[in-house]
Motif scaffolding. Structure first.
Motif, mmCIF file in Angstrom:
data_model
loop_
_atom_site.group_PDB
_atom_site.id
_atom_site.type_symbol
_atom_site.label_atom_id
_atom_site.label_comp_id
_atom_site.label_asym_id
_atom_site.label_seq_id
_atom_site.Cartn_x
_atom_site.Cartn_y
_atom_site.Cartn_z
ATOM 1 N N ARG A 1 0.831 -1.216 0.000
ATOM 2 C CA ARG A 1 0.000 0.000 0.000
ATOM 3 C C ARG A 1 0.858 1.255 0.000
ATOM 4 O O ARG A 1 0.473 2.273 -0.575
ATOM 5 C CB ARG A 1 -0.945 -0.009 1.217
ATOM 6 N N PHE A 2 2.007 1.193 0.645
ATOM 7 C CA PHE A 2 2.924 2.334 0.638
ATOM 8 C C PHE A 2 3.431 2.628 -0.778
ATOM 9 O O PHE A 2 3.639 3.776 -1.154
ATOM 10 C CB PHE A 2 4.107 2.035 1.571
ATOM 11 N N VAL A 3 3.576 1.572 -1.592
ATOM 12 C CA VAL A 3 4.116 1.722 -2.942
ATOM 13 C C VAL A 3 3.029 2.088 -3.953
ATOM 14 O O VAL A 3 3.234 2.962 -4.805
ATOM 15 C CB VAL A 3 4.832 0.422 -3.379
ATOM 16 N N VAL A 4 1.847 1.426 -3.875
ATOM 17 C CA VAL A 4 0.856 1.565 -4.942
ATOM 18 C C VAL A 4 -0.446 2.215 -4.505
ATOM 19 O O VAL A 4 -1.341 2.425 -5.329
ATOM 20 C CB VAL A 4 0.552 0.196 -5.591
ATOM 21 N N GLY A 5 -0.612 2.513 -3.224
ATOM 22 C CA GLY A 5 -1.859 3.116 -2.789
ATOM 23 C C GLY A 5 -2.852 2.074 -2.310
ATOM 24 O O GLY A 5 -2.498 0.931 -2.007
ATOM 25 N N ALA A 6 -4.132 2.471 -2.260
ATOM 26 C CA ALA A 6 -5.158 1.650 -1.611
ATOM 27 C C ALA A 6 -5.921 0.738 -2.562
ATOM 28 O O ALA A 6 -6.792 -0.009 -2.113
ATOM 29 C CB ALA A 6 -6.152 2.556 -0.883
ATOM 30 N N ASP A 7 -5.640 0.782 -3.855
ATOM 31 C CA ASP A 7 -6.346 -0.074 -4.811
ATOM 32 C C ASP A 7 -6.023 -1.537 -4.496
ATOM 33 O O ASP A 7 -4.882 -1.978 -4.645
ATOM 34 C CB ASP A 7 -5.913 0.269 -6.235
ATOM 35 N N GLN A 8 -7.062 -2.300 -4.073
ATOM 36 C CA GLN A 8 -6.826 -3.673 -3.632
ATOM 37 C C GLN A 8 -6.324 -4.575 -4.760
ATOM 38 O O GLN A 8 -5.622 -5.554 -4.492
ATOM 39 C CB GLN A 8 -8.107 -4.257 -3.047
ATOM 40 N N ARG A 9 -6.653 -4.257 -5.983
ATOM 41 C CA ARG A 9 -6.132 -5.056 -7.100
ATOM 42 C C ARG A 9 -4.610 -4.977 -7.161
ATOM 43 O O ARG A 9 -3.935 -5.996 -7.361
ATOM 44 C CB ARG A 9 -6.745 -4.575 -8.418
ATOM 45 N N LEU A 10 -4.076 -3.776 -6.959
ATOM 46 C CA LEU A 10 -2.625 -3.597 -6.973
ATOM 47 C C LEU A 10 -1.988 -4.083 -5.683
ATOM 48 O O LEU A 10 -0.893 -4.655 -5.697
ATOM 49 C CB LEU A 10 -2.283 -2.125 -7.202
ATOM 50 N N VAL A 11 -2.667 -3.863 -4.555
ATOM 51 C CA VAL A 11 -2.135 -4.325 -3.272
ATOM 52 C C VAL A 11 -1.975 -5.846 -3.282
ATOM 53 O O VAL A 11 -0.945 -6.382 -2.850
ATOM 54 C CB VAL A 11 -3.053 -3.892 -2.116
ATOM 55 N N ILE A 12 -2.972 -6.547 -3.788
ATOM 56 C CA ILE A 12 -2.904 -8.008 -3.838
ATOM 57 C C ILE A 12 -1.816 -8.462 -4.803
ATOM 58 O O ILE A 12 -1.033 -9.378 -4.501
ATOM 59 C CB ILE A 12 -4.284 -8.581 -4.230
#
Length: 331
Positions: A267-278
């Motif tokens: 989340r620190f790198v890509v933000g809160a978008d769960q698709r990217l977090v996962i």
């Protein structure tokens, strides 16, 4: 921004490949890198080739699978419970797996890692189902708060029962303490093949749920307004956590901090978008785990330090640093 995220994925994949090769090369038996590279593609039946193909390659593959499983299950847990401090053990998965191993050792005389896997996975599944049943007892749905409370209760009971059995059975305690440290050593390709299907199914479930998790992050009512079946999504998410964390814990023992820290890094790198977090959690976690495993071999030479100990040493200050740099929020 899209280009930067794509570059980040490529760099992480490159780091993963590098650490995979390093994991095959580094060990208590010194083998030159040139010989390792040659034997990797042309095994000749020598002692060095057996070490590489029968021990180091399965260990590296298992580290990759366990890392993916812990990273994904941690990201799912934090999203489903909307709790930034949640980790895969919150639903009793880790203690359930430990209970399965305790039963196998103390009452059934199981003494091999391959034997532990099935009992650990069964214990993890039963504990998670019990938590879900308790969390959905009555007319209310299995809300995040109810699941957390039920998980804490089941975890406390299992912890007490496990150590009651182990204190009364010193031989069982002696065997169990090696498993509970969390390690990738001593696992062969049979263990890899057992956990592989569970990790693959859990990974597919996690990736498929990512869009729904974005809606659920805004609350159950908003999720329903956006067309998400909240009960179905939460049940599938919990099933994915059971499969992923259960398989990882069964194969390698309880390994802490990976499922807790990695989603925060993502989340620190890509933000809160769960698709990217996962997606990023699925890559960052095996990088951390394989790196910790290699570091444990180097730091503990001529022996080695179990990977569960190394991840705790690395994960704690990293998590503290993340807490100091930003607030622990899900959005």
């Amino acid at each position: 921004m899209i280009a930067l995220r794509g570059t980040g994925i490529l760099l992480t994949l490159a780091a993963l490949i590098f650490l995979g090769l390093l994991s095959v090369w580094v060990g208590t038996r010194g083998i030159p890198f040139s010989a390792t590279w040659h034997l990797l593609w042309h095994p000749d039946g020598s002692e060095a080739a057996i070490i590489i193909h029968d021990y180091r390659i399965p260990r590296t593959i298992l580290g990759l699978l366990v890392g993916v499983a812990l990273g994904l299950s941690g990201a799912l847990m934090q999203s489903l419970t909307r709790n930034p401090l949640a980790d895969p053990g919150l639903l009793g998965v880790s203690l359930g797996a430990s209970s399965g191993v305790v039963v196998a050792i103390a009452f059934l005389g199981v003494g091999s890692v391959l034997g532990y896997v099935w009992f650990a996975f069964l214990g993890a599944a039963l504990a998670s189902v019990l938590v879900y049943v308790l969390g959905s007892f009555g007319r209310s749905l299995a809300t995040p708060d109810r699941l957390v409370v039920a998980g804490a209760a089941v975890t406390a009971v299992l912890f007490a029962l496990n150590y009651a059995v182990l204190l009364l059975n010193p031989l069982a305690f002696n065997q169990f303490r090696f498993w509970t440290a969390g390690a990738l050593a001593g696992r062969n390709m049979d263990v890899v093949l057992i956990v592989l299907p569970f990790v693959v199914v859990g990974m597919l479930l996690a990736l498929g749920l990512a869009p729904a998790l974005n809606a659920l992050a805004m609350g159950d009512q908003m999720g329903r307004a956006l067309g998400v079946n909240v009960s179905r999504s939460r049940a599938l998410g919990l099933l994915a956590v059971i499969l992923l964390c259960g398989a990882a814990t069964a194969a390698a023992g309880p390994i802490g901090f990976v499922g807790l820290v990695v989603p925060h890094v993502a989340r620190f790198v890509v933000g809160a978008d769960q698709r990217l977090v996962i997606a990023y959690s699925m890559l960052f976690a095996p990088v951390l785990l394989l790196g910790a495993d290699v570091l444990g071999r180097v730091a503990g030479a001529p022996g080695e330090i179990e990977v569960g100990i190394v991840t705790a040493v690395l994960g704690a200050p990293l998590f503290i640093a993340l807490c100091r740099r930003r607030k622990l929020v899900m959005l």
